[in-house]
Design an enzyme around this catalytic site. Structure first.
Site, PDB file in Angstrom:
ATOM      1  NE  ARG A   8      29.226  36.233 -33.353  1.00 54.75           N
ATOM      2  CZ  ARG A   8      29.646  35.359 -34.426  1.00 54.75           C
ATOM      3  NH1 ARG A   8      31.244  36.396 -34.360  1.00 54.75           N
ATOM      4  NH2 ARG A   8      29.354  35.062 -35.406  1.00 54.75           N
ATOM      5  CG  ASP A   9      30.535  38.393 -37.511  1.00 56.82           C
ATOM      6  OD1 ASP A   9      30.992  37.937 -37.267  1.00 56.82           O
ATOM      7  OD2 ASP A   9      29.753  38.553 -39.271  1.00 56.82           O
ATOM      8  CG  HIS A 203      27.623  34.633 -42.527  1.00 52.63           C
ATOM      9  ND1 HIS A 203      27.338  35.029 -41.749  1.00 52.63           N
ATOM     10  CD2 HIS A 203      28.316  35.695 -42.066  1.00 52.63           C
ATOM     11  CE1 HIS A 203      27.647  35.782 -40.222  1.00 52.63           C
ATOM     12  NE2 HIS A 203      29.760  36.317 -41.071  1.00 52.63           N
ATOM     13  CG  HIS A 205      31.487  38.924 -44.625  1.00 51.76           C
ATOM     14  ND1 HIS A 205      32.477  39.419 -43.599  1.00 51.76           N
ATOM     15  CD2 HIS A 205      30.881  37.653 -44.151  1.00 51.76           C
ATOM     16  CE1 HIS A 205      32.537  38.672 -42.415  1.00 51.76           C
ATOM     17  NE2 HIS A 205      31.567  38.157 -42.661  1.00 51.76           N
ATOM     18  CB  CYS A 236      37.029  38.348 -42.021  1.00 49.14           C
ATOM     19  SG  CYS A 236      38.441  36.982 -41.142  1.00 49.14           S
ATOM     20  CG  ASN A 246      28.964  40.681 -41.502  1.00 46.44           C
ATOM     21  OD1 ASN A 246      29.017  39.408 -41.643  1.00 46.44           O
ATOM     22  ND2 ASN A 246      28.995  40.905 -40.265  1.00 46.44           N
TER      23      ASN A 246
END
Length: 303
Positions: A8-9, A203, A205, A236, A246
């Site tokens: 997903r991300d 979470h 990055h 992002c 990520n």
């Protein structure tokens, strides 16, 4: 515990349309590697996130395994209803931010208004006995307003817990965080949490290469749940040109293996899971560990 967010991300912001069968192979391979929490897709409007337009097909065709829990992003009640109708969803996630600038620029509302928007999703999840997870973005900095107040991180965390969210993932959305900032945020959140940090995930990055260091500091403070993405996919879109994605699942697993921390994840199977997607996209893996292993495979004639 590793929460794999690659499907997903990791994929949602890729401009190249990724075929549904390839996404399903990625999810299947990640499950076979031992990842038992996989964020599979997002039930969002195809108009805004075309990469996730096959969400219904994904959730109807993911391998049904007792050992694997599938999580999906559901920003509104309509998305929630579509997600749970698939019958494969164990957890629904909602998305907030600790930055007024990010909320106004990204979803055109204030922090408080964003919380009100997903309150209905959490209420429905509680009624249906489905776990609700909350993301708080920009805990270390914002691409629009710069520094972010720790008080705002705590305020959003408290609002999420008050409405019944079981687990809150604190996200360094643009990867500017350092271990010192992690300590500051987690110390403040722990003081507001009824269960210490047992309901918190992190979470990270890896934009400035601090992902693994920030995980280690979080572990030292008692956190044991971390989001990561195979191949380091994602990131992002506001983090700046060339920003890394990520924290890579491969890098996280390698570090844990080296520390004797059990994850239940097969490192080389994760490398293989991410390889097909990065090759399809025509990019190198963003995982340093993944690249090193794939180069060794080539040298040994295995790839």
């Amino acid at each position: 515990q590793i929460i794999e967010v690659g499907p997903r991300d990791g994929l949602q912001n890729e401009a190249t349309p990724i075929p549904t069968p390839l996404k399903l192979r990625l999810i299947t391979s990640l499950a076979e590697a031992g990842l038992n929490r996989i964020e599979a897709t997002a039930f969002v409007s195809p108009k805004w996130v075309p990469q996730m337009s096959d969400h219904a097909t994904i959730m109807s065709e993911v391998p049904k395994l007792d050992s694997v829990k599938y999580e999906v992003l559901t920003p509104n009640v309509q998305g929630y209803e579509s997600a749970v109708s698939s019958g494969s969803v164990s957890t629904v996630s909602v998305f907030g931010a600790a930055s007024e600038g990010f909320c106004r620029s990204n979803i055109n509302c204030t922090i408080d208004e964003s919380i009100d928007r997903f309150r209905g999703v959490v209420e429905r999840a509680k009624e249906d006995g489905i776990m609700a997870r909350g993301y708080i973005s920009c805990i270390a900095g914002c691409p629009f307003q710069g520094p972010v107040s720790v008080k705002d991180v705590v305020r959003v965390y408290e609002a999420m817990k008050e409405m019944g969210i079981s687990e809150v993932s604190l996200g360094d959305t643009i990867g500017v965080g350092t271990p010192a900032r992690v300590s500051e945020v987690l110390s403040a959140v722990a003081m507001s949490s009824p269960s210490g940090l047992g309901d918190v995930a992190m979470h990270f990055h890896d934009t400035y290469g601090m992902g693994a260091a920030n995980v280690l500091r979080s572990m030292d403070m008692g956190v044991n749940k971390f989001d990561s993405s195979a191949g380091g996919l994602g990131g992002c879109p506001y983090a700046g040109g060339g920003a890394s994605g990520n924290l890579a699942t491969e890098d996280l697993v390698y570090m844990c293996d080296g520390m004797g921390v059990e994850t239940g994840v097969d490192l080389e199977k994760v490398v293989e899971a991410g390889r097909e997607v990065t090759e399809f996209l025509g990019i190198e893996s963003r995982s340093k560990v993944g690249l090193a292993i794939m180069r060794r495979w080539v040298k040994e004639g295995k790839a």
